[in-house]
Design a protein around this motif. Sequence first.
Motif, short mmCIF file in Angstrom:
data_model
loop_
_atom_site.label_atom_id
_atom_site.label_comp_id
_atom_site.label_asym_id
_atom_site.label_seq_id
_atom_site.Cartn_x
_atom_site.Cartn_y
_atom_site.Cartn_z
N LEU A 21 2.15 -6.84 4.99
CA LEU A 21 1.54 -7.72 3.74
C LEU A 21 0.87 -7.21 2.82
O LEU A 21 0.88 -7.24 1.67
N ILE A 22 -0.01 -6.05 3.44
CA ILE A 22 -0.93 -5.03 2.46
C ILE A 22 0.10 -4.40 1.70
O ILE A 22 -0.22 -4.00 0.50
N LEU A 23 1.09 -3.92 2.10
CA LEU A 23 2.16 -3.13 1.43
C LEU A 23 2.55 -3.82 0.32
O LEU A 23 2.63 -3.29 -0.75
N ALA A 24 3.04 -5.14 0.73
CA ALA A 24 3.69 -6.14 -0.47
C ALA A 24 2.77 -6.52 -1.46
O ALA A 24 2.82 -6.51 -2.73
N LEU A 25 1.51 -6.37 -1.14
CA LEU A 25 0.38 -6.78 -2.06
C LEU A 25 0.20 -5.38 -3.04
O LEU A 25 -0.05 -5.51 -4.31
N LEU A 26 0.24 -4.37 -2.31
CA LEU A 26 0.19 -3.10 -3.20
C LEU A 26 1.53 -3.06 -4.28
O LEU A 26 1.29 -2.64 -5.37
N LEU A 27 2.43 -3.29 -3.73
CA LEU A 27 3.82 -3.30 -4.60
C LEU A 27 3.80 -4.00 -5.85
O LEU A 27 4.03 -3.88 -6.94
N LYS A 28 3.16 -5.25 -5.43
CA LYS A 28 3.23 -6.45 -6.49
C LYS A 28 2.18 -5.89 -7.48
O LYS A 28 2.27 -6.05 -8.54
N GLN A 35 10.75 -5.03 -4.71
CA GLN A 35 10.20 -4.35 -3.49
C GLN A 35 9.28 -5.33 -2.64
O GLN A 35 9.15 -5.37 -1.63
N HIS A 36 8.48 -5.93 -3.53
CA HIS A 36 7.32 -6.72 -3.03
C HIS A 36 8.07 -7.82 -2.14
O HIS A 36 7.53 -8.21 -1.10
N GLY A 37 9.05 -8.62 -2.77
CA GLY A 37 9.69 -9.55 -2.17
C GLY A 37 10.42 -9.21 -1.07
O GLY A 37 10.45 -9.90 0.08
N ILE A 38 10.90 -8.11 -1.11
CA ILE A 38 11.78 -7.39 0.25
C ILE A 38 10.76 -7.06 1.55
O ILE A 38 10.95 -7.46 2.65
N ALA A 39 9.62 -6.58 0.95
CA ALA A 39 8.32 -6.44 2.14
C ALA A 39 8.17 -7.78 2.63
O ALA A 39 7.73 -7.89 3.78
N MET A 40 7.77 -8.78 2.04
CA MET A 40 7.44 -10.12 2.11
C MET A 40 8.52 -10.67 3.07
O MET A 40 8.24 -11.32 4.23
N ALA A 41 9.64 -10.72 2.71
CA ALA A 41 10.70 -11.22 3.59
C ALA A 41 10.89 -10.59 4.94
O ALA A 41 11.17 -11.22 5.93
N SER A 42 10.58 -9.19 5.03
CA SER A 42 10.48 -8.51 6.03
C SER A 42 9.56 -8.88 7.01
O SER A 42 9.74 -9.32 8.16
N ALA A 43 8.13 -9.17 6.55
CA ALA A 43 7.41 -9.61 7.31
C ALA A 43 7.37 -11.04 7.91
O ALA A 43 7.17 -11.21 8.95
N VAL A 44 8.06 -11.86 7.10
CA VAL A 44 8.53 -13.30 7.54
C VAL A 44 9.40 -13.27 8.75
O VAL A 44 8.99 -13.79 9.64
N PRO A 117 -2.83 -18.41 -1.45
CA PRO A 117 -3.40 -19.27 -0.38
C PRO A 117 -2.54 -18.99 0.82
O PRO A 117 -3.16 -18.77 1.91
N THR A 118 -1.34 -18.46 0.81
CA THR A 118 -0.29 -18.28 1.75
C THR A 118 -0.90 -16.79 2.39
O THR A 118 -0.85 -16.71 3.69
N PHE A 119 -1.21 -15.79 1.51
CA PHE A 119 -1.64 -14.50 2.04
C PHE A 119 -2.92 -14.74 2.74
O PHE A 119 -3.02 -14.19 3.94
N VAL A 120 -3.80 -15.52 2.39
CA VAL A 120 -5.12 -15.66 2.86
C VAL A 120 -5.10 -16.44 4.35
O VAL A 120 -5.57 -15.85 5.12
N LEU A 121 -4.02 -17.57 4.29
CA LEU A 121 -3.85 -17.98 5.60
C LEU A 121 -3.40 -17.22 6.61
O LEU A 121 -3.65 -17.00 7.82
N TRP A 122 -2.38 -16.30 6.00
CA TRP A 122 -1.56 -15.39 6.85
C TRP A 122 -2.56 -14.45 7.76
O TRP A 122 -2.65 -14.13 8.66
N VAL A 123 -3.56 -13.64 6.74
CA VAL A 123 -4.45 -12.78 7.09
C VAL A 123 -5.51 -13.64 8.17
O VAL A 123 -5.81 -13.07 9.28
N ALA A 124 -5.98 -14.76 7.73
CA ALA A 124 -6.86 -15.32 8.55
C ALA A 124 -6.36 -15.65 10.00
O ALA A 124 -7.00 -15.38 11.11
N SER A 125 -5.01 -16.02 9.83
CA SER A 125 -4.30 -16.27 11.41
C SER A 125 -4.10 -15.00 11.98
O SER A 125 -4.34 -14.98 13.23
N ALA A 126 -3.98 -14.06 11.46
CA ALA A 126 -3.75 -12.67 12.02
C ALA A 126 -5.12 -12.16 12.89
O ALA A 126 -5.13 -11.83 13.76
N LEU A 127 -6.13 -12.33 11.85
CA LEU A 127 -7.24 -12.04 12.49
C LEU A 127 -7.82 -12.81 13.74
O LEU A 127 -8.34 -12.31 14.48
#
Length: 143
Positions: A21-28, A35-44, A117-127
């Motif tokens: 997720l962090i890598l995808a954000l940096l790519l974006k 590459q951002h989309g591919i990283a996000m698809a891999s994360a999903v 919001p998806t990114f924020v939810l995902w990080v909050a859920s991971a934490l």
Amino acid sequence: MAFPIGATASLALQVAVLVLLILALLLKNRKKYRQHGIAMASAVVLHLITVVAVMGPSFRISFSSPGIAFFEAPVIITLIHVASGLAAVTLGIWLVASWHFKTDLKNCFSRKKIMRPTFVLWVASALLGILMYIVFYASTLFS
């Protein structure tokens, strides 16, 4: 209590998802949108594997036990983790599926309001998941 192999493997995979997720954000931020989309698809995909193989069965077993005290902190944390995680993975699946590796990115930019919001939810859920791991398994790991 035995060493929590499944939970530990799930935690390791979720840390990998967080790194993706962090890598995808940096790519974006570098405007490398494909590459951002591919990283996000891999994360999903990686996240779905852990949800289906470990988290879902663990939740089902834990919450089918008689005598669950729904107003205790670990249960509340778990329910918030599950709700935020399900929302994040559902939105993540929708975002990746609606993109489905297109080279034309016009439609992706229109979904930007949902991505944050998806990114924020995902990080909050991971934490919260990391917190749950510590709460439930710290005594086993350090004994």
